[in-house]
Design an enzyme around this catalytic site. Structure first.
Site, PDB file in Angstrom:
ATOM      1  N   SER A  82       0.841  -1.194   0.000  1.00  0.00           N
ATOM      2  CA  SER A  82       0.000   0.000   0.000  1.00  0.00           C
ATOM      3  C   SER A  82       0.881   1.252   0.000  1.00  0.00           C
ATOM      4  CB  SER A  82      -0.968  -0.058   1.196  1.00  0.00           C
ATOM      5  OG  SER A  82      -2.059   0.807   1.017  1.00  0.00           O
ATOM      6  N   MET A  83       0.805   2.111   1.012  1.00  0.00           N
ATOM      7  CA  MET A  83       1.704   3.266   1.077  1.00  0.00           C
ATOM      8  C   MET A  83       3.163   2.822   0.938  1.00  0.00           C
ATOM      9  SD  MET A  83       2.307   5.965   4.257  1.00  0.00           S
ATOM     10  CE  MET A  83       3.352   4.956   5.308  1.00  0.00           C
TER      11      MET A  83
END
Length: 246
Positions: free
Chosen positions: A88-89
């Site tokens: 994700s991030m």
């Protein structure tokens, strides 16, 4: 305070796998991986400041600065081949770290981008601007265990500042022209992830001149908690390291 948590040091390992957590995540997310990966691989999980045992350290608010800090901290650990895995991030940060490492002449051997749209195709959600309940709601929608813990008021008070910071950090990220990766990239997603489709994940191919592969596994945004054996198997196969004996 060190930037990395190594659940099991392996001086004999031929390779290091640097793992970058999701927004609101910490190094502990990757702790189970140390036992699951090949003895030939040493897991080094990034511990972002402002959480867990780095709660007293100032939060970093700029994604490019965070990538620079991680890349700088990796320098002494680049005495053997290194691969990056970000979820994700963490996937976007892994990409930026890889660019910096390549510029410095120590490119990683591989980048695994999990559960994320490519750097040049960012969603326009603004979770960081929601009130506290809205941020918690977003975490619960994503799945993972972090959201459930947020029902505890004391824990929420401790955790929300860095969760909100992480959302703000990744939501403010803008891709900059510059170094194009030459290293191979593998994107891995869950087939039911509402935040990244197969078509969007294929966009990762555009960030590298190296080879690109896409793996789709059953599951949502946090498919990798349920599908850990398949993810680890994909890492072993890609990095051409022998799987551990059963």
């Amino acid at each position: 305070m060190s930037w990395f948590r190594c659940p099991e040091t392996r001086p004999w390992a031929s390779m290091r796998l640097f793992c970058l957590p999701h927004a609101g995540g910490s190094a502990v997310f990757y702790r189970p991986w140390a036992k699951a990966v090949s003895p030939a691989v040493e897991v080094q999980a990034v511990q972002y400041p402002g959480r867990a045992d780095r709660l007293a350290d100032a939060l970093v608010t700029d994604p490019h600065q965070l990538a620079r800090l991680v890349a700088g901290a990796m320098a002494p650990l680049m005495d053997r081949p290194a691969a990056l895995f970000g979820h994700s991030m963490g996937a976007v940060l892994a990409y930026e770290v890889a660019r910096l490492l390549q510029e410095r002449g120590t490119p990683p051997v591989h980048v695994f981008a999990s559960g994320a749209r490519p750097p040049h195709d960012r969603p326009d959600e603004r979770v960081a601007e929601r009130d506290d309940d809205g941020v918690v709601e977003a975490m619960l929608e994503l799945g993972g265990t972090d959201g459930e813990a947020m029902q505890d008021p004391e824990l929420r008070e401790l955790v929300l500042p860095y969760v909100r910071n992480d959302f703000a950090l990744i939501e403010s990220y803008a891709h900059r022209d510059g170094t194009r990766l030459t290293v191979p990239v593998t994107a891995i997603i869950g087939d039911a992830d509402p935040h990244v489709t197969e078509a969007q994940a294929k966009g990762w191919a555009q960030v590298t001149g190296g080879r690109f592969a896409l793996t789709v596994l059953p599951g949502g945004h946090f498919y990798l908690t349920d599908r850990q054996p398949q993810v680890i198997a994909e890492i072993h196969r890609t990095l051409e390291v022998p799987a551990p004996p059963r």
